[in-house]
Design a protein around this motif. Sequence first.
Motif, short mmCIF file in Angstrom:
data_model
loop_
_atom_site.label_atom_id
_atom_site.label_comp_id
_atom_site.label_asym_id
_atom_site.label_seq_id
_atom_site.Cartn_x
_atom_site.Cartn_y
_atom_site.Cartn_z
N UNK C 5 9.65 -8.63 -2.71
CA UNK C 5 9.27 -8.46 -1.57
C UNK C 5 7.83 -8.75 -1.46
N UNK C 7 4.26 -9.81 0.81
CA UNK C 7 3.66 -9.87 2.14
C UNK C 7 2.25 -10.28 2.02
N UNK C 8 1.62 -10.36 3.30
CA UNK C 8 0.31 -10.98 3.35
C UNK C 8 -0.42 -9.78 3.22
N UNK C 9 -1.37 -9.68 2.47
CA UNK C 9 -2.40 -8.35 2.98
C UNK C 9 -3.34 -8.42 3.72
N UNK C 16 2.69 -8.97 -4.05
CA UNK C 16 3.97 -8.23 -4.26
C UNK C 16 3.79 -6.91 -3.51
N UNK C 17 4.96 -6.50 -2.70
CA UNK C 17 5.20 -5.13 -2.57
C UNK C 17 6.11 -4.17 -2.87
#
Lengths: 801, 212, 305, 333
Positions: C5, C7-9, C16-17
């Motif tokens: 998974x 995401x855009x920080x 990666x989350x």
Amino acid sequence: MATIGQDIAPPDLVAKVTGRAKFAEDFRAEGMVFAKLLLSPMPHARVRRVDASEALAMPGVLGILRAEEVPQVDAPREACLTDEPLYEGEPVLAIAAVDETTAADAIDRIKVDFEPLPFVLDPLESLRPNGPDARIGGNYFFRPRGSDIAEFRSHKWTDADFAAAGEGQMPMGEPRTEWSVGDLDAGFDQADLVLDETIVHQTLSHHPMEPRSCMAYWQNGKLYIHPSTQSTARTAVGIARSMDLDPDDVVLIGPYCGGGFGSKISGSPTMLIPAVMSRKIGRPVMMRINRYEETYIGRSRPGFQARVKIGFRNDGRVTALDLYIVEDGGAYGSGDFNTAGTVASLSYQPLAMRLRGVSLYTNTPPRSAQRGPGGAQIVGMLEPIIDKAARQLGIDRVAIRELNAPDNNGWLGPQQGRLTSAYVREALAMGKEIFGWEEKSRLSGQRNGTKAIGVGVGLSPFVGGSTGYDGLVVIRPDGKLYVHQGIGNLGTHSMADTARAAADVLGLPWDRVEVVWGDTSKHLPWSSNQSGSQTIHAHTRANHAAGIDARRKLQQIAALDWGGSPGDYVVGGGRVYHRSNRNQGMTFGRAARRAIQLRGKFSGYEMDDDLNAMTVASVQALAGQGLIGAAKDNYGREGSTWTFVVGFALVELDVETGQVDIKEYTAVADCGTVIHPRSLAAQIHGGGVQGFGIARSQRWVYDPQWGVAFAKRFYTARPPGILDVPLEMKWGAVGIPDPQTPVGAKGIGEPPVGAGSAAITSAIADALGGQCLCRTPLTLDVILAALEGREQPYGPLETHV
Amino acid sequence: MADVELITDAAQQGVSRRSFIKGVIAAGATASTASYLFRNSSPLAALPTAQGSVERLITLTVNGQQRRVDVLAQETLAMTLRYKLGLTGPKLGCDRAECGACTVLIDGVNRYSCSILTHTVRGQEITTIEGLESANGRLHPVQQAVVDEGGFQCAFCAPGFIMSMVATVEANPNPTREEMAHALSGNLCRCGDYNKILDSAMRAAEYARRRA
Amino acid sequence: MEFLRRAANPWNQDVWIGISWDLMWAAVIGGLAFLVLHAVIAWRTPKAESTAVAETGDPAIPDRILRHSAASRAFHWLMSVTMFVLLITAFFPLVGIRFAWVTIHWIAGIGLILTIVYHVVYATMKQDLWSMWIGAKELKEGTQEVVGFLKRSPPATSSKPGKYPIDHKLYHNTTAVITLAAIATGVLMMVRVDTPFWARNPYLLSDQMWGIVYVVHGLSGVALIATIMAHIYFAVRPEKWWITLSMINGFIGKKEYLAHHDPKRWVVTPGPGARGGGAAPPKVTGGAAQSPKAVPQDKQSDRLT
Amino acid sequence: MAVIRDMIPAFDLFQPTSIEDAIDLLDQYGDDSWVFAGGMDSFDWMKDRIKRPTAVVDLGNIPELKGITSSDDGLEIGAMTTLTEVASNSDVTSRFGLLSQAAGLVATPQIRNQGTLGGNLSQDTRCWYYRAGWPCYRAGGNICYASAPLAMNREHCIFGADRCVAVNPSDTATALIALDAKMVVHSSKGEREVDAEDYFIGPGIDITRMTVLETGDILTTIRIPGTWAGAQFYFEKVEDRKSWDFALVSVASALVVNNGRIERARIAVNGVAPYPMRLDAVEAAVTGKPQNEETAEAAGDIAIRGASPLRHNDYKLPLMKNLVRRALREQAP
């Protein structure tokens, strides 16, 4: 009948109430397409790579604009697009597409590889020995006068400087700017009471209602541009310079500006984007700016972290004022703090004063003047401290201001410059009367249920005008006077109100005056920026001069046709006639036709040689269309022109919630002759309301970890709404003409803001029993913590909260 | 008083400009001749729509006229009015239902046109500031009240405030100043001209009562 | 299937989350597939004749042999409880059974850490750390066993294990690695939730490092699903019941001892208090038969060279 | 991919005319669907391009979801009834003034003219980290930005944090909890009724939702029993601005007082936890007590027991304490 002093609805009002008034985003052109911006997600970064292939392949996408394609500027100035964004939200590139949704979808699909760079939000952090700098190379721009050096350098304080400051006090290391007047030590020696306070004033966005949208297209080599700008003539010239165009090749049409408050003085850097994009893709380009973008690119008032030491004699006289200001100059550096020092010197006329300051770059959006730049901050910060002294010395709070206030012999700033006029004591007296100070100040500290009453007073000076601009009027064969105005129209009505100077000189009723503004193709004169409370002063003078010029010409024509000397003729009621025989004369319409026949100076084929090139071009273009009056304001002036506003407020502070209700507000101005009472009231009250916002609610919030903004919408930035202000507000004006300007009017835009802010900070301190929290905005959490004796929610120097 | 139209209307700038700038589409003209929200060249035009979802071509009742207009499913009323029907009176100050500059009346109720899906007001009466003046050019009492009080500064907020005033004086012709302030609390004025706006609004109520 | 998974920080950087929760299903399905396969093969495999070795065994060997001390068993069951709580709190919410799981999860995590600390200390002090060592010989034996199993022929009986057969050791060590990974990452992750121990600080590590931590934790979590499924499966298989029982009551019978273990590699001698066949724990000694040095109870060397 | 917070991406719009059709559509599109009531919350998500549903189901054309009707001794309010109507309906104002007060304090007239009671109850939190589209726990990530050591969390919670420290923003929620309302939820599995206080869920249960509503669920009706009709009500919302703002702390109470003694009490607060909080302990403590300052003082102290403030929201403790006191005083200030 003279128009000056009358309530006359401005000529644009019907368009405003019917929706016909066209603001920048309301213009349309055949084939118009849309630009959208890609903004930096990081507070400081470098663009490594852009992959827009997917976006550009989308149907309907017409082009991309990168930083290297827009007009370049030298450091530290700001270009409209950049590959080294210096704050979160800075525009990096633009995309044009046939519709807005496609343009947004295209932005969505662009991949930009940003390299994050070190950033800093708080100037005090940047001053730490190893603190980060906002720019590669430093935190301030070093460009000594008369030298070739122009580079970023780092200004740091030492650990010892930081250690030397007491608990919660601002450290004071080496300043970047310093000036002093008088013997400071002697001043403090004379003092019976010395207060030493640390203060934080927030940075806050201007947030005009109208975002700085812009539409532009090219036709026959000319740029037609519809920006949102405070000024007309000056913005057009600025665009021409930026775009490297002949001023004649820029047609700026922007008759309405939805507020600027100093953020759109000569437009915005971003207005060049649709212009350049349009040239690139060959289509008219509309760039609608949304509220988030407006917060990023829309300018802001620099915040201060400051320390002030003030000495008072037992009678309340300020003997010494030692002020140190650390200023947050934002990504492109901008300074108010010097003005803040000047305003402080003027307000209190201290026997001795020193100003020290450091203005540093940070990775936050650009700062600019905001209504009362420097002044609004300093009076909002210092007035509660003056109150504190008054309370400790047992002096009435208005009396301490009367004692220290300047009169016509007042001085200001490091050069101890002089004033053209100052009637502060008169304003204070009038304000006390209207507000009912004697009676209201007795309510101070009383309870109404859980609500504590506080009353406050604030004195706010600001520059009230400039000189030396041109006036241009045309009397056409229709007998009407056309006053051409190069200033802008952002709702102050000064484009109409300053025209009255010419109308009155010519004795013409207002229904025969037409104001021409907002469109450089209509031949406008060289004008001041519509900013800094200049225009009422500058352009009543310029229009007065043009009116005098037209009057002289009318008299000359009458003398030519009827004999005698021009001095024998008088002007009035739309005619010029012999003083001893009303029938020996002619109408303005007739005079205009005669002027056209006579050519020469009468109808603009010759003119004074001290006119600005822009005015010259306009006169040349208008030549032969009527009797033309064109003149430069050569009235001269000694000293500088300052306006003063005093604000009085009564607040109710709920001691259980910390909520503050502003119940009453009265403000009185010393702004010389009153030109337009209702518009003056609007300026005084409107500025006051903006001041309430500063004092009570408006904020600017950054996450310290990411350097990313949060208060970028109205509800998070919290400008005051209609329920946050008193139901009814009062006002007054001293009305004593300034002796050094023909009409006697001084500007009024700026000083009401500080008066509003200071009256509220003063009243809140009063409701708290004299406790100065020395921070703005005074939100209920800050107040409640003080009331409940709990720890303050923010550190004493914490900023951007 | 100056002739506002003479000065502001871009269509009167001269022959060449007249031929170039079409300016605003006059009220009542066929819609969508200059649809700036989406064009056939746009990828949006080619998007297939699911069965059972709304038809794009709809009829709106705006300022008493039936207007045929092609509306995307996700389109807001402010965008339809401003960019498809040529009604630029409602302003976009925030586009987030916060400032009220886009306020219009839907069946006489003031709402934020930036936050209405156009498709949801099919069959309802939409009134914009352009629809207040009577056909003979007489100002609506609320407009007249504002003019008489010299209301507003920059006036970017004015169309929204005026629409809220209209809704208010219709619903409550005898408001107190405080009630009026509450009724106008969904509109923001950054010039801070609230005092004069309230003066105008109270006068508007007076005019409305007089007319009734 | 996505493995990660992402995401855009806040700076719009891709980070990666965690792992994709599809991997949870992969683990469940993979685990089940293994069990079914194993069960089928085991069912089709002829039973090995139980050897007569038991009868010929050393009479000194008691009838009941202590395989797991009370302390060991306590550890095992405590650990299994915490493990189940951890898995349930981790995965039930993901499949739609919602409850406030975080506090229970980290408290169980601390429980797990405590049991493991106890286990490590106990193993160090009282047991032979090397008993779980897998040497070349065991690997060879293990391979033979798997091959044998797959060929559906009983494994060569020539080499029997000491106390812990190779599959046990493999299982133990695999689980140990996975669990330690889960614990190490879990402890770091506790910095990001409210606990009484410290103020939350999500910025202890960089986004990238946190991404790795979450991925490792997620991977170890789903791996534990599969390994524990296998564990339970074997525990309930009839031929392994004697081991399962020993984890309950501590003992195995002499028959099982002789059948499944190499007495040379797991030396069992009656203790001083042994009354033949009695309930008292037998003395168990470890080490090579040729050097039968007395070692404390339950401490044994299973190391072979 | 670059960030842009403007212009709603394309979706299909459905305007069903019955609850059944709406539910069918939600089931058909599952997680790609979006229930659209007044839209006051939806627009932000879609304009910010953070939520990108492919099918938007507008409930505005379903007549049975609108209007206020009397039932037994209480009221039934359709979830799509506008806040303006809730605030001004005579049945509501006369018997359940607490709710009309709360509804009348939501945002602005324009929002109340369009925003619905169901929408106000079911809206998402306003935590600005979450609303910025950051990958926080609530957004499916593994971090709470708002509780980081230096985070800006003035508006966040002092109770009930479970990784997430956001607060519920609804003004009407507390009023309905105090009135012991029931929420009627429809889905393809049928109809269920949930107590108002159980309608809202904390992050511990599901960090990605504020309410019990799951994909395919529609809040259809709010039932208010007659239990608290005409009781002594108090509602207060403390906000930074007096319009268009969310409660920093809000309180709603319903008391039945007889001879100066509190016979029954229900009290709820919002703005302090990720869900509107019913204060059971306070209710228990004040029941049977005389309605006086002493009782109010004690109640305030009980109310904030166990609160754990974040870096910037310690002020919510005294604020909540004082509001609870006010809510129990006889004479509201």
